[in-house]
Motif scaffolding. Structure first.
Motif, PDB file in Angstrom:
ATOM      1  N   GLN A 271      40.602  22.454  49.260  1.00  0.00           N
ATOM      2  CA  GLN A 271      41.766  23.315  49.159  1.00  0.00           C
ATOM      3  C   GLN A 271      41.478  24.484  48.214  1.00  0.00           C
ATOM      4  N   VAL A 272      42.530  25.282  47.903  1.00  0.00           N
ATOM      5  CA  VAL A 272      42.397  26.450  47.039  1.00  0.00           C
ATOM      6  C   VAL A 272      42.971  26.114  45.679  1.00  0.00           C
ATOM      7  N   LEU A 273      42.196  26.378  44.630  1.00  0.00           N
ATOM      8  CA  LEU A 273      42.639  26.164  43.268  1.00  0.00           C
ATOM      9  C   LEU A 273      43.102  27.498  42.709  1.00  0.00           C
ATOM     10  N   GLU A 274      44.386  27.555  42.246  1.00  0.00           N
ATOM     11  CA  GLU A 274      44.925  28.753  41.619  1.00  0.00           C
ATOM     12  C   GLU A 274      45.484  28.379  40.257  1.00  0.00           C
ATOM     13  N   MET A 275      45.015  29.097  39.243  1.00  0.00           N
ATOM     14  CA  MET A 275      45.506  28.900  37.878  1.00  0.00           C
ATOM     15  C   MET A 275      45.915  30.267  37.343  1.00  0.00           C
ATOM     16  N   GLU A 276      47.017  30.287  36.543  1.00  0.00           N
ATOM     17  CA  GLU A 276      47.478  31.558  36.015  1.00  0.00           C
ATOM     18  C   GLU A 276      47.802  31.448  34.544  1.00  0.00           C
ATOM     19  N   CYS A 277      47.595  32.574  33.849  1.00  0.00           N
ATOM     20  CA  CYS A 277      47.958  32.714  32.450  1.00  0.00           C
ATOM     21  C   CYS A 277      48.631  34.066  32.283  1.00  0.00           C
ATOM     22  N   ILE A 278      49.915  34.061  31.864  1.00  0.00           N
ATOM     23  CA  ILE A 278      50.659  35.301  31.642  1.00  0.00           C
ATOM     24  C   ILE A 278      51.103  35.299  30.188  1.00  0.00           C
ATOM     25  N   THR A 284      50.124  45.569  25.176  1.00  0.00           N
ATOM     26  CA  THR A 284      49.952  44.625  26.276  1.00  0.00           C
ATOM     27  C   THR A 284      48.618  43.910  26.156  1.00  0.00           C
ATOM     28  N   PRO A 285      48.622  42.564  26.188  1.00  0.00           N
ATOM     29  CA  PRO A 285      47.358  41.819  26.073  1.00  0.00           C
ATOM     30  C   PRO A 285      46.528  41.925  27.360  1.00  0.00           C
ATOM     31  N   ASN A 286      45.231  41.767  27.177  1.00  0.00           N
ATOM     32  CA  ASN A 286      44.303  41.646  28.300  1.00  0.00           C
ATOM     33  C   ASN A 286      43.907  40.190  28.456  1.00  0.00           C
ATOM     34  N   ILE A 287      43.756  39.750  29.724  1.00  0.00           N
ATOM     35  CA  ILE A 287      43.462  38.350  30.026  1.00  0.00           C
ATOM     36  C   ILE A 287      42.015  38.236  30.461  1.00  0.00           C
ATOM     37  N   SER A 288      41.325  37.194  29.951  1.00  0.00           N
ATOM     38  CA  SER A 288      39.966  36.888  30.403  1.00  0.00           C
ATOM     39  C   SER A 288      39.830  35.380  30.589  1.00  0.00           C
ATOM     40  N   TRP A 289      38.835  34.952  31.415  1.00  0.00           N
ATOM     41  CA  TRP A 289      38.674  33.549  31.786  1.00  0.00           C
ATOM     42  C   TRP A 289      37.240  33.102  31.515  1.00  0.00           C
ATOM     43  N   THR A 290      37.093  31.857  31.115  1.00  0.00           N
ATOM     44  CA  THR A 290      35.781  31.223  30.990  1.00  0.00           C
ATOM     45  C   THR A 290      35.904  29.777  31.466  1.00  0.00           C
ATOM     46  N   PHE A 296      31.343  29.886  36.796  1.00  0.00           N
ATOM     47  CA  PHE A 296      32.188  30.008  37.981  1.00  0.00           C
ATOM     48  C   PHE A 296      31.310  30.048  39.232  1.00  0.00           C
ATOM     49  N   PRO A 297      31.753  29.407  40.332  1.00  0.00           N
ATOM     50  CA  PRO A 297      31.038  29.587  41.610  1.00  0.00           C
ATOM     51  C   PRO A 297      31.257  31.016  42.113  1.00  0.00           C
ATOM     52  N   ALA A 298      30.220  31.830  42.009  1.00  0.00           N
ATOM     53  CA  ALA A 298      30.376  33.280  42.186  1.00  0.00           C
ATOM     54  C   ALA A 298      30.967  33.647  43.545  1.00  0.00           C
ATOM     55  N   LYS A 299      30.498  33.011  44.598  1.00  0.00           N
ATOM     56  CA  LYS A 299      30.936  33.400  45.939  1.00  0.00           C
ATOM     57  C   LYS A 299      32.319  32.877  46.285  1.00  0.00           C
ATOM     58  N   ARG A 300      32.839  31.952  45.520  1.00  0.00           N
ATOM     59  CA  ARG A 300      34.142  31.363  45.853  1.00  0.00           C
ATOM     60  C   ARG A 300      35.218  31.720  44.833  1.00  0.00           C
ATOM     61  N   THR A 301      34.881  32.536  43.851  1.00  0.00           N
ATOM     62  CA  THR A 301      35.802  32.827  42.756  1.00  0.00           C
ATOM     63  C   THR A 301      36.296  34.257  42.846  1.00  0.00           C
ATOM     64  N   SER A 302      37.579  34.450  42.566  1.00  0.00           N
ATOM     65  CA  SER A 302      38.146  35.799  42.490  1.00  0.00           C
ATOM     66  C   SER A 302      39.245  35.792  41.424  1.00  0.00           C
ATOM     67  N   PHE A 303      39.497  37.005  40.880  1.00  0.00           N
ATOM     68  CA  PHE A 303      40.528  37.173  39.862  1.00  0.00           C
ATOM     69  C   PHE A 303      41.586  38.121  40.409  1.00  0.00           C
ATOM     70  N   LEU A 304      42.852  37.691  40.352  1.00  0.00           N
ATOM     71  CA  LEU A 304      43.945  38.430  40.964  1.00  0.00           C
ATOM     72  C   LEU A 304      44.972  38.805  39.915  1.00  0.00           C
ATOM     73  N   TYR A 305      45.862  39.712  40.319  1.00  0.00           N
ATOM     74  CA  TYR A 305      46.999  40.113  39.504  1.00  0.00           C
ATOM     75  C   TYR A 305      46.549  40.505  38.093  1.00  0.00           C
ATOM     76  N   TYR A 306      45.594  41.454  38.058  1.00  0.00           N
ATOM     77  CA  TYR A 306      45.136  42.019  36.784  1.00  0.00           C
ATOM     78  C   TYR A 306      44.569  40.935  35.860  1.00  0.00           C
ATOM     79  N   GLN A 307      43.707  40.077  36.460  1.00  0.00           N
ATOM     80  CA  GLN A 307      42.969  39.027  35.755  1.00  0.00           C
ATOM     81  C   GLN A 307      43.865  37.865  35.329  1.00  0.00           C
ATOM     82  N   LYS A 308      45.135  37.878  35.716  1.00  0.00           N
ATOM     83  CA  LYS A 308      46.028  36.818  35.245  1.00  0.00           C
ATOM     84  C   LYS A 308      45.899  35.549  36.071  1.00  0.00           C
ATOM     85  N   THR A 309      45.367  35.647  37.294  1.00  0.00           N
ATOM     86  CA  THR A 309      45.243  34.493  38.178  1.00  0.00           C
ATOM     87  C   THR A 309      43.776  34.286  38.519  1.00  0.00           C
ATOM     88  N   LEU A 310      43.326  33.038  38.366  1.00  0.00           N
ATOM     89  CA  LEU A 310      41.972  32.643  38.762  1.00  0.00           C
ATOM     90  C   LEU A 310      42.084  31.835  40.038  1.00  0.00           C
TER      91      LEU A 310
END
Length: 1218
Positions: A271-278, A284-290, A296-310
């Motif tokens: 399935q699709v895993l979606e995680m968000e941090c707002i 205004t803060p900037n969001i980053s993920w580790t 991260f699996p490069a070919k299967r990973t994307s960042f949406l909504y201005y980096q707020k959703t992984l």
């Protein structure tokens, strides 16, 4: 890339051959197989009929039955339900009932006499799109800078709706790193701004199955600062909540969602895993993920909504672990950790169980191997009944996920069901065991022609069926042996693979299937084709707009394949434009525009392969003019100019040219001011006072300059005193008593202000005097009168305007006017160096007596007479000029043994001074010139006579002559030389004892006490002996013309007079005619001779009048012309050269009349002097050219050195043309 795609497609086909299920021909008995069924979770549209699919095949064709919610479903008892013909598919007519009445769990069973297959449990649910609940939403008033959440809370639907926010005109609300929508649909503001105030925040929910959209009531948001809140009427907002009463300061981030320092999330495999941090905060803060435990699996990973959703798609067990999001602004940061666990519903490890076809007595295995998290349980059923409740069979043994069959017998065919399940789902698979005895058959059509491209993989099918399973073998052409080895690969399903097809692999192939019950053959054919290749690919082009471009695409292909060529632009179709011309091997674009830029791809297709090549077209043009000129940082003498560059049209701007117009002094004329690099858009300009500047900017790229920009506004600089004075200040006199002061005036730009004029100052340098000054306007010179003759002055010119004077001017120097010198050079004497060169010496004239700039000295000299003659020569004076302060000079090119007179003058810029007293000098003897003529007369058998004339230029007293002669054979080789000394008073000599019929060459020169001069040469032949000889004539021919008879012949004899013998028509007698003895001919020749004599006299007179003195006349050593044409320019006879020109002993010249013209070897003035305009160095070397006033020398010498050919010999020469 295209080749990789083809290889991938072949690989998929290859895997299909390996993984395909066993197919039993439908004409053979077989248990049922489910071929089509509805999804396990079947959501229906309540507005449409319900269709629950269940299709199956088998022999005999199966019958169908259904269960609903675990109990038998009698379809015949329900008038709203029907089945499709030859199918178990249910069709529920909901026109009279509600769709929700048919919600439930359905299962289909397909059955024939060999077994029963069952479908999945199909859960039928009706899609729902409920209405939004009625609610009254109060306006929200917030203070600027705080965070805000606008809830959506849509109604629950099946499936869940898609959420988005829009305004009341159906435009999506803009989102950013500050404002974004969460996965739940709520709208989050990290901090609010005044511009967030609006009354139409509307949440919309779109339900996909029913294609309906519902909206929430609009939300009003009012953002105020604290002062505005206090000033408003609080009563109006009594029923609203004020979110803050204190001023909002900047603050570090905090998370709005998720809550707390950590959280957890579970996701199913695949399935699709979606995680968000707002987060909220100001700024205004900037969001980053580790990922804490990996990458991260490069070919299967994307960042949406201005980096707020992984988002991670197609989740696998390796994606489990801890993920950390961080919100950061300049005041600090905050972290949140999300623990992700991955569960899995059951999934096949090696695929679902496969059908078994066994012959009586064979063994087989059914395997149901699956996995999941947690580990699933496996249960077996036979024909839809639990295996434990099925009839016992000794040939069948169940071991967990495997059923083992041994020694099966006819009648034991059945369908087995494997069910794998855990808490997250289940898998259900049918696999039959069919016991048959069947001879082999090949299912692949016969005589199929396989075509493949060389070096590609080819798969030739041999799908077969039989029971027992047939063994497949392949043969090629003559069946010399089975196909095996590295070139061939046999698959388990009978397919023959050739990894790299070559031309030699073409031919006929035979597939043989055999088992214990029989044998079956099938024939196929393979053709290997040459690949299609683009030999000349289109190339990258950079073209200026308006020109034409050609993309070439030359193709090589197999002769049996018909290629088609297609062109794409930017991976799309070519525009429909008549400017695009398609040929068989090219694409031409005429009148290129900027819209034509892009990537052009040539694609060549055949039925088997294709090739492609791409090239980019870049269209360039002159840049657009800069815009938005603005003047800033304005100072008295500088300003800053900024501008916006125009479109550079794909060619980078190299530089900007800044021009200005001075509307005050030079309106309408633009001048270059400065240049700046193309990367800059500003320039600091240094300006001059008292100028009304208007600026414009031009841009330059590789194509050229742009059009000028629009002009800037006028910038006026204030007037000021001049910054500089005039240049080029000079002083000179035009008269002996004046001084002209001149200068280069200042330009309007240099004037710095109005009222420009000049302060001109001068004083005499040699005496201590005061400066005299005058003011001059509108002029660039001033004349000072009454000055002494040629005295030095100091000069200054200063620029002055209404605002002051320029800087202190520099002192320049000049002299007042010149006058003629008043003295002649003294102590003049001469030193004779040789017979043609003397050196004249004199003392320099004192500077004060020159009365001007010393230009040099002139020596006037002339020849009085030759020393061996007493008659004087009337010769014009010659002049040699020696520039500068010389006190001696050379007089070259003099006549030897001559008397000369000379004097010397000094000259300045005004003219010449008086001459020194005239003096004389004599030149010594020199070697004589060649004798003026040499004639051979009275030739006999062994003797001849030579007659000559003395040299014209004797250059001294002749002391004798020297005669040399030698024989010359027919090959122009010279014999021994004989020498004879002759006295000075002799002018002829007779030579005896010569060889008869022999050609001789003679050389004669004269001598003085200084030595021998050059020789004159002549040739002659002694008379032949009186004996019969071979005729010297040959190829005698005659022809008749309009003007008479033409007689031609070849002659190689020594004589120059030719006699013609002819016969008069109708007369037998003949006569010999000597034309030279005819009276009429003699009279004609006399008249011609007289005319020539008159012409010669005229030419002599013309030559005696003067002209340039010849430098040197050099003649070829062996010239023996028979005819000398007259030159047009000097009326002398030129040379006519024959084959005798290049005989030995160069230096002789032999005219055809027997006279010899002397060689002029006198030195020319060009080698030494400068005449009127020429110059000598102090050592007498020549640095100019001599004057043309030496005609007197030519006149005198012309009488001695000029002699034309004799008229009598000219007449004799004419005889040879008769």
């Amino acid at each position: 890339m295209e080749r990789r795609r083809m290889d991938a497609a072949l690989l998929v086909l290859f895997l299909g051959h390996l993984a395909g299920a066993l197919e039993v021909p439908l004409d053979l008995p077989q248990p049922p197989t489910i071929t089509h069924q509805s999804h396990k979770d079947y959501i229906i549209d309540p507005r449409e009929n319900i269709i629950i699919h269940c299709d199956a095949k088998g022999k005999p064709h199966p019958s169908f039955s259904w269960t609903r919610n675990g109990t038998h479903y009698d379809i015949e008892q329900d008038p709203n339900v029907t089945t499709k013909p030859h199918s178990g598919t249910l069709v529920v007519d909901i026109s009279r009932v509600k769709a929700e009445d048919y919600e439930g769990t359905y299962q289909c069973t397909a059955r024939n006499k060999h077994g029963a297959a069952v479908s999945n449990n199909i859960v039928v649910l009706q899609s729902r799109s409920p209405l939004w609940s009625k609610e009254k939403i109060q306006p929200i008033v917030v203070q600027e800078g705080v965070s805000l959440v606008l809830p959506c809370r849509p109604p629950a639907g099946l499936p869940p709706p898609v959420i988005f926010w829009m305004d009341n005109i159906f435009q999506r609300l803009p989102q950013s790193s500050r404002v974004s929508q969460s996965l739940s649909g709520d709208l989050y503001f990290s901090n609010v701004l005044r511009e967030d105030s609006r009354n139409d925040y509307i949440c919309y929910a779109r339900f996909p199955y029913t294609q309906t959209i519902q909206q929430k009531q609009p939300i009003t948001v009012k953002v105020l600062n604290l002062d505005a809140i206090n000033d408003t009427m609080a009563a109006f907002y009594n029923d609203t909540d004020l979110f803050s009463e204190d001023p909002v300061d900047e603050r570090r981030p905090t998370f709005l969602i998720p809550y707390g320092p950590s959280s957890s999330k579970m996701v199913l495999r695949g399935q699709v895993l979606e995680m968000e941090c707002i987060a909220e905060g100001l700024p205004t803060p900037n969001i980053s993920w580790t990922k804490v435990s990996g990458e991260f699996p490069a070919k299967r990973t994307s960042f949406l909504y201005y980096q707020k959703t992984l988002r991670i798609v197609d989740v696998s067990e390796s994606d489990a672990g801890e993920y950390r999001c961080m919100a950061k602004n300049r005041l600090g940061s905050v972290h949140h950790t999300i623990r992700v666990t991955v569960k899995a519903s059951p999934y096949w490890i090696s695929g679902a169980p496969r059908n078994l076809v066994l012959a009586p007595g064979e063994n087989g295995v059914l395997t149901c191997r699956a996995s999941g998290t947690p580990k699933p349980s496996i249960t077996w059923a036979m024909n839809g009944i639990s295996i434990e409740n099925s009839p016992k069979d000794l040939s069948r043994k169940v071991e967990d996920d495997t059923i083992i069959f041994t020694d099966v017998q006819t009648g034991s065919s059945a369908v087995y069901q494997c069910n794998v399940s855990n808490e997250y789902g289940y898998l259900l698979s049918n696999a039959f065991v069919n016991v048959l005895s069947e001879p082999p058959r090949v299912l692949t059509p016969s005589n199929v022609v396989y075509k493949v491209i060389k070096n590609h993989r080819v798969l030739m099918d041999c799908a077969s069926f039989g029971s027992p399973i047939p063994k497949i073998t392949w043969f090629k052409d003559s069946r010399s042996g089975t196909l095996d080895g590295e070139m061939y690969n046999m698959h388990d399903n009978g397919t023959l693979e050739i990894n790299v097809a070559q031309a030699r692999n073409s031919g006929k192939y035979t597939c043989v299937a055999r088992n214990i019950l029989g044998i079956f053959e099938n024939h196929v054919y393979l053709e290997v084709k040459e690949p299609t290749r683009i030999l000349k690919q289109p190339e990258y082009k950079v073209i200026q707009r308006g020109r034409s471009v050609v993309f070439e695409c030359k193709v090589k292909h197999d002769s049996s394949l018909v290629p088609t060529m297609n062109w794409l632009k930017d991976d799309g179709e070519l525009p429909d434009d008549e400017r695009l011309i398609l040929d068989s091997e090219s694409l031409t674009i005429t009148d290129v525009t900027e819209n034509d830029a892009g990537v052009y791809t040539c694609i060549v297709n055949t039925t088997l392969d294709h090739d492609s090549a791409s090239a980019e077209l870049t269209v360039i043009e002159r840049p657009d003019p800069p815009t938005d000129l603005e003047l800033t940082d304005q100072k008295k003498r500088s300003v800053q100019l900024t501008w916006t560059p125009g479109d550079e049209h794909n060619s980078p701007i190299q530089k900007f040219l800044i021009q200005y117009e001075d509307s005050l002094h030079h309106r309408g004329h633009w001048h270059n001011l400065t240049e700046v690099p193309g990367t800059k858009t500003t320039a600091h300009l240094k300006l001059s006072p008292y100028v009304h500047y208007i600026f414009r900017v031009l841009a330059l790229n590789s194509v050229g300059f742009s059009r000028p920009s629009f002009s800037s506004r006028t910038f006026k600089t204030d007037p000021a005193a001049p910054d500089e004075n005039p240049t080029g200040v000079q002083g000179h006199g035009t008269e002996h008593n004046n001084l002209v002061i001149s200068w280069k005036p200042l330009s309007g730009l240099q004037s710095n202000g109005p009222g420009l004029h000049y302060k001109v100052m001068w004083r005499q340098k040699s005496i201590d005097s005061e400066w005299t000054a005058v003011t001059v306007a509108n002029n660039s010179k001033f004349v000072v009168s009454g000055t002494p003759t040629f005295v030095p002055y100091e000069l200054k010119v200063q620029a002055v305007n209404d605002h002051g004077s320029g800087p202190e001017p520099a002192i320049s120097h000049g002299y007042s006017g010149e006058d003629l010198p008043v003295a002649a050079p003294e102590n003049v004497h001469v030193v004779v160096l040789n017979s043609t060169l003397v050196e004249v010496h004199w003392d320099a004239v004192p500077h004060k007596l020159i009365r001007g700039y010393l230009k040099g000295y002139k020596v006037y000299y002339w020849r009085e007479r030759s020393l061996h003659k007493h008659n004087p020569h009337h010769v014009e004076k010659q002049i040699l000029t020696f520039s500068g302060n010389h006190t001696h000079g050379m007089l070259p090119g003099l006549h030897a043994f001559s008397l000369y007179s000379f004097n010397v003058k000094v000259f300045n810029g005004k003219g010449e001074g008086p001459a020194s007293p005239t003096q004389q000098f004599e030149t010594p003897e020199g070697v004589p010139a060649a004798p003026s003529s040499l004639v051979i007369t009275n030739p006999k058998l062994d003797s001849l006579t030579l007659e000559w004339s003395p040299p014209h230029d004797r250059n001294g007293l002749i002391t004798g002559y020297t005669l040399k002669y030698q024989p010359v054979n027919n090959s122009n080789e010279l014999g021994p030389v004989e020498e004879l000394a002759l006295p000075a008073n002799e002018t002829s000599v007779t030579l005896f004892n010569l060889k008869y019929s022999t050609r001789y060459k003679f050389y004669l020169n004269a001598k003085t006490d200084r030595g021998a001069g050059p020789a004159i040469s002549q040739e002659a032949v002694t008379i032949m002996d009186e004996v019969p000889a071979v005729s010297p004539f040959g190829n005698v021919n005659s022809s008749m013309g309009e003007e008479g008879a033409l007689i031609s012949w070849e002659y190689w004899g020594p004589e120059k007079n030719v006699y013609v013998e002819y016969v008069v028509k109708n007369t037998v007698a003949s006569r010999q005619v000597d034309i030279a003895t005819q009276g009429w001919f003699i009279g004609l020749m006399c008249a011609i001779a007289l005319l020539i004599l008159i012409l010669l006299i005229i030419c002599f007179i013309q030559r005696n009048k003067g002209g340039k003195y010849p430098v040197k006349e050099k003649e070829d050593a062996h010239t023996d012309p028979e005819f000398q044409p007259m030159k047009d320019d000097d009326c002398t006879f030129g040379e006519y050269s024959d084959n005798e020109d290049h005989k030995p002993l160069k230096g002789s010249s032999t005219p055809s009349n027997g006279t010899v013209k002397r060689d002029d070897s006198d030195d020319s003035l060009v080698e030494y002097g400068e005449g009127e305009d020429g110059q000598f160095n102090e050592d007498g070397s020549f640095i100019g050219q001599y004057s043309g006033k030496s005609a007197s020398r030519d006149t005198a010498e012309g009488q001695e050195s000029s002699e034309a050919p004799s008229p009598i010999n000219a007449m004799n020469s004419l005889n040879s043309f008769v």
